[in-house]
Design an enzyme around this catalytic site. Sequence first.
Site, PDB file in Angstrom:
ATOM      1  N   ALA A   8     -38.454 -40.707  22.708  1.00 43.48           N
ATOM      2  CA  ALA A   8     -38.451 -39.267  23.003  1.00 43.48           C
ATOM      3  C   ALA A   8     -37.258 -38.965  23.917  1.00 43.48           C
ATOM      4  CB  ALA A   8     -39.772 -38.820  23.623  1.00 43.48           C
ATOM      5  N   HIS A  23     -31.919 -39.200  29.573  1.00 41.32           N
ATOM      6  CA  HIS A  23     -31.612 -40.576  29.154  1.00 41.32           C
ATOM      7  C   HIS A  23     -30.110 -40.762  28.913  1.00 41.32           C
ATOM      8  CE1 HIS A  23     -35.944 -40.442  27.852  1.00 41.32           C
ATOM      9  NE2 HIS A  23     -35.924 -41.632  28.413  1.00 41.32           N
TER      10      HIS A  23
END
Length: 276
Positions: A24, A29
């Site tokens: 996800a 990230h």
Amino acid sequence: MRIVHDPGLLDPSAPSVLVPTMGALHAGHDGLIELARGLAVGVGGRVIVSIFVNPAQFNEPTDFDAYPRTLDADAARCESLGVEDVFAPSVETMYPEDVDVQTPPLPAIATQPGLEDRYRPGHFPGVCRVCKRLFELTRCERAVFGEKDWQQLQTVDAMVKGLSMPVEIIGCETVREADGLAMSSRNVHLDGAARERAMSLSAALVEAGRHTDPLEAERAGRAVLEGAGVGVEYLAVRDSVTLQPPAKGRDARVLVAARVGATRLIDNAPWPGFTL
Ligand code: PAF
């Protein structure tokens, strides 16, 4: 870029930097992957992003079932960021029935009273178990973890040092929205009003940072959260590394966890003096 399910297909000859994730993937990230990319380039190495929704670290089976699985989109994101390998093992690869994948001894950092362990008992044993297994399977030299999960970062670092594992743990600064909200895969659950209230976490960190007495800082930070109507789990000033109460002359951190409706959010910042 390859999607690798079998760890035997990862290239052991090149030094690698691992970014462990549960998928996800979002803009938060990207910072981890870009940091890993820079570290890998420096040594002619590879970036591995692992994507594994780890059943061992969920307190509620319903949370585990509801966790978003978006492998195709995650792989496309990794490809655009220059990742060499997406390692997406099955549960059977991570925890085979015929292999005793042990939970390593838990560093004391993980169970400091009043923090994550109080609200998510069993979470850090699950995190340590999966991280140790991921480090062994990928044979990475370095692994990058987000500072948003500060207690996790310190716990994993203490675990590898305690076990003398040949992995260097690197922290990556929290990526924030323009208004200060720390990026998290849980933010998608915040609708308009909840999104507004969620800003109170970073605002509470800033407010706590204005006070140099820890108790006063905690009181002031909690007042911001209570004023916004979020369910405070903790707001605590702690030693940055040991997560014990702060000691003079050592770096400290203020950590917060709160529920905005059904969504649990965490954040932290250096203390005192944090500004957005
Ligand atoms: O922070 C996370 O996403 C997870 O706890 C981790 C480190 C990938 C282990 O499952």
